[in-house]
Design an enzyme around this catalytic site. Sequence first.
Site, PDB file in Angstrom:
ATOM      1  N   SER A 211      15.203  55.340 -13.974  1.00 15.47           N
ATOM      2  CA  SER A 211      15.166  56.481 -13.045  1.00 15.47           C
ATOM      3  C   SER A 211      13.808  57.157 -13.157  1.00 15.47           C
ATOM      4  O   SER A 211      13.436  57.670 -14.225  1.00 15.47           O
ATOM      5  CB  SER A 211      16.265  57.486 -13.397  1.00 15.47           C
ATOM      6  OG  SER A 211      15.947  58.730 -12.826  1.00 15.47           O
TER       7      SER A 211
ATOM      8  N   HIS B 145      15.329  53.339  -9.662  1.00 15.17           N
ATOM      9  CA  HIS B 145      16.317  54.356  -9.275  1.00 15.17           C
ATOM     10  C   HIS B 145      15.579  55.640  -8.883  1.00 15.17           C
ATOM     11  O   HIS B 145      14.777  56.177  -9.660  1.00 15.17           O
ATOM     12  CB  HIS B 145      17.255  54.598 -10.457  1.00 15.17           C
ATOM     13  CG  HIS B 145      18.400  55.512 -10.166  1.00 15.17           C
ATOM     14  ND1 HIS B 145      19.554  55.090  -9.553  1.00 15.17           N
ATOM     15  CD2 HIS B 145      18.573  56.820 -10.422  1.00 15.17           C
ATOM     16  CE1 HIS B 145      20.396  56.108  -9.432  1.00 15.17           C
ATOM     17  NE2 HIS B 145      19.817  57.181  -9.956  1.00 15.17           N
TER      18      HIS B 145
ATOM     19  N   ASP C 280      16.030  59.530  -7.628  1.00 10.25           N
ATOM     20  CA  ASP C 280      16.987  60.641  -7.574  1.00 10.25           C
ATOM     21  C   ASP C 280      16.531  61.697  -6.578  1.00 10.25           C
ATOM     22  O   ASP C 280      15.531  62.378  -6.791  1.00 10.25           O
ATOM     23  CB  ASP C 280      17.120  61.266  -8.973  1.00 10.25           C
ATOM     24  CG  ASP C 280      17.894  60.359  -9.905  1.00 10.25           C
ATOM     25  OD1 ASP C 280      19.020  59.983  -9.558  1.00 10.25           O
ATOM     26  OD2 ASP C 280      17.359  60.011 -10.979  1.00 10.25           O
TER      27      ASP C 280
ATOM     28  N   MET D 175      17.332  65.162  -4.873  1.00  7.50           N
ATOM     29  CA  MET D 175      18.118  66.391  -5.097  1.00  7.50           C
ATOM     30  C   MET D 175      17.684  67.455  -4.101  1.00  7.50           C
ATOM     31  O   MET D 175      16.486  67.639  -3.865  1.00  7.50           O
ATOM     32  CB  MET D 175      17.897  66.897  -6.520  1.00  7.50           C
ATOM     33  CG  MET D 175      18.227  65.858  -7.579  1.00  7.50           C
ATOM     34  SD  MET D 175      18.152  66.534  -9.225  1.00  7.50           S
ATOM     35  CE  MET D 175      18.399  65.057 -10.221  1.00  7.50           C
TER      36      MET D 175
ATOM     37  N   HIS E  63      19.522  57.426  -4.883  1.00  3.31           N
ATOM     38  CA  HIS E  63      20.725  58.196  -5.220  1.00  3.31           C
ATOM     39  C   HIS E  63      20.609  59.572  -4.576  1.00  3.31           C
ATOM     40  O   HIS E  63      19.816  60.405  -5.011  1.00  3.31           O
ATOM     41  CB  HIS E  63      20.794  58.285  -6.763  1.00  3.31           C
ATOM     42  CG  HIS E  63      21.932  59.071  -7.302  1.00  3.31           C
ATOM     43  ND1 HIS E  63      22.014  59.435  -8.636  1.00  3.31           N
ATOM     44  CD2 HIS E  63      23.052  59.550  -6.729  1.00  3.31           C
ATOM     45  CE1 HIS E  63      23.122  60.118  -8.836  1.00  3.31           C
ATOM     46  NE2 HIS E  63      23.782  60.214  -7.696  1.00  3.31           N
TER      47      HIS E  63
ATOM     48  N   MET F  47      21.703  63.024  -4.075  1.00  7.77           N
ATOM     49  CA  MET F  47      22.492  64.171  -4.553  1.00  7.77           C
ATOM     50  C   MET F  47      22.234  65.302  -3.572  1.00  7.77           C
ATOM     51  O   MET F  47      21.478  66.237  -3.836  1.00  7.77           O
ATOM     52  CB  MET F  47      22.066  64.515  -5.983  1.00  7.77           C
ATOM     53  CG  MET F  47      22.596  63.500  -6.995  1.00  7.77           C
ATOM     54  SD  MET F  47      21.653  63.481  -8.514  1.00  7.77           S
ATOM     55  CE  MET F  47      20.314  62.426  -8.038  1.00  7.77           C
TER      56      MET F  47
ATOM     57  N   MET G  30      28.964  58.624 -12.455  1.00  9.90           N
ATOM     58  CA  MET G  30      28.071  59.526 -13.185  1.00  9.90           C
ATOM     59  C   MET G  30      28.623  59.759 -14.592  1.00  9.90           C
ATOM     60  O   MET G  30      29.798  60.080 -14.759  1.00  9.90           O
ATOM     61  CB  MET G  30      27.947  60.871 -12.471  1.00  9.90           C
ATOM     62  CG  MET G  30      27.210  60.843 -11.144  1.00  9.90           C
ATOM     63  SD  MET G  30      25.549  60.140 -11.215  1.00  9.90           S
ATOM     64  CE  MET G  30      24.729  61.257 -12.355  1.00  9.90           C
TER      65      MET G  30
ATOM     66  N   ASP H  95      25.217  56.117 -14.632  1.00 12.92           N
ATOM     67  CA  ASP H  95      23.993  56.935 -14.568  1.00 12.92           C
ATOM     68  C   ASP H  95      24.186  58.232 -15.345  1.00 12.92           C
ATOM     69  O   ASP H  95      25.092  59.019 -15.040  1.00 12.92           O
ATOM     70  CB  ASP H  95      23.714  57.228 -13.081  1.00 12.92           C
ATOM     71  CG  ASP H  95      22.449  58.053 -12.844  1.00 12.92           C
ATOM     72  OD1 ASP H  95      21.706  58.294 -13.807  1.00 12.92           O
ATOM     73  OD2 ASP H  95      22.227  58.428 -11.671  1.00 12.92           O
TER      74      ASP H  95
HETATM   75  C1  DX5 Z   1      20.975  62.842 -12.968  1.00 16.54           C
HETATM   76  C2  DX5 Z   1      20.296  61.693 -12.254  1.00 16.54           C
HETATM   77  C3  DX5 Z   1      19.979  60.594 -13.162  1.00 16.54           C
HETATM   78  C4  DX5 Z   1      18.946  60.961 -14.206  1.00 16.54           C
HETATM   79  C5  DX5 Z   1      19.189  60.130 -15.400  1.00 16.54           C
HETATM   80  O1  DX5 Z   1      21.263  63.848 -12.083  1.00 16.54           O
HETATM   81  O2  DX5 Z   1      21.144  61.181 -11.237  1.00 16.54           O
HETATM   82  O3  DX5 Z   1      19.595  59.401 -12.491  1.00 16.54           O
HETATM   83  O4  DX5 Z   1      17.644  60.770 -13.790  1.00 16.54           O
HETATM   84  O5  DX5 Z   1      18.352  60.582 -16.398  1.00 16.54           O
HETATM   85  P1  DX5 Z   1      18.732  60.367 -17.925  1.00 16.54           P
HETATM   86  O6  DX5 Z   1      18.857  58.883 -18.130  1.00 16.54           O
HETATM   87  O7  DX5 Z   1      17.604  60.988 -18.647  1.00 16.54           O
HETATM   88  O8  DX5 Z   1      20.065  61.062 -18.148  1.00 16.54           O
HETATM   89 ZN    ZN Z   2      20.654  59.111 -10.450  1.00 19.04          ZN
END
Ligand code: DX5
Ligand code: ZN
Length: 240
Positions: A12, A37, A39, A41, A70, A72, A141, A179
């Site tokens: 990620s 990956h 993320d 947000m 991903h 979110m 998750m 994840d």
């Molecule tokens: C969390 C994200 C993850 C995050 C994982 O909200 O969806 O993908 O980046 O990071 P680590 O592996 O550090 O928990």
């Molecule tokens: Zn993620």
Amino acid sequence: MKNKKIEKIAPSILSADFGRLGEEVKAVEKAGADYIHVDVMDGHFVPNLTVGPLIVTALRRTTALPLDVHLMMASPDDYLEAFVDAGADILTIHVEAVAHLHRTLSEIRRKGARAGISLNPATPLCLIESALEYADLVLVMTVNPGFGGQEFIPTVLPKVEQLRALIDQKGWNLELEVDGGIKVENIGQVAKAGAEVFVSGSGIFHTPDYSKTIAQMRQQIAKNSLPPKGERKTAWAEKK
Ligand code: DX5
Ligand code: ZN
């Protein structure tokens, strides 16, 4: 192909050095990553803001690896096209954010990406069961989404085991991804529960040698993962 190992490592980029993002992505690609990956947000679904389609476009020019995006986001439907056009190969939405799950998943596929469904640690499996046939990937998750570097929640593992059993029983072509808080130290237990795609942010990017870390993760997965499909009984099935 029978007995083919399908486990994948998906670093990620949330924990990468964003000042050198291109180099960081190339480094994990060289170190043996299978997916990148990303993320996304939105400050609504989760209390944090990260990246949008612009960064996905830039990543698409940087790596040939599949981009595992991903979302979110509270309203992902409005942005599906932008992310697919930017180069996302997999687009994962959260069941908690989407009102019409089958429609959203079908829309992602129609736009040309693989469709993923994600569920938060406290969300039960029954909420997504009827939509799984419309998905290509399911993301469980193992932390509450929003930040990198959080602690893995082990009580999610029975849900991974149940999903593994269900996917095997139905014969679905559906990747099971986990994840949150995944590191060399705990990746074995997640593999044992039946996961096959492992997202790791700080567990890779906050270590000095990405190749060594990914190799150690693969060793742990190999030691603990279930036997190939057809020969295996999941821990969940054994408990019944
Ligand atoms: C969390 C994200 C993850 C995050 C994982 O909200 O969806 O993908 O980046 O990071 P680590 O592996 O550090 O928990
Ligand atoms: Zn993620």
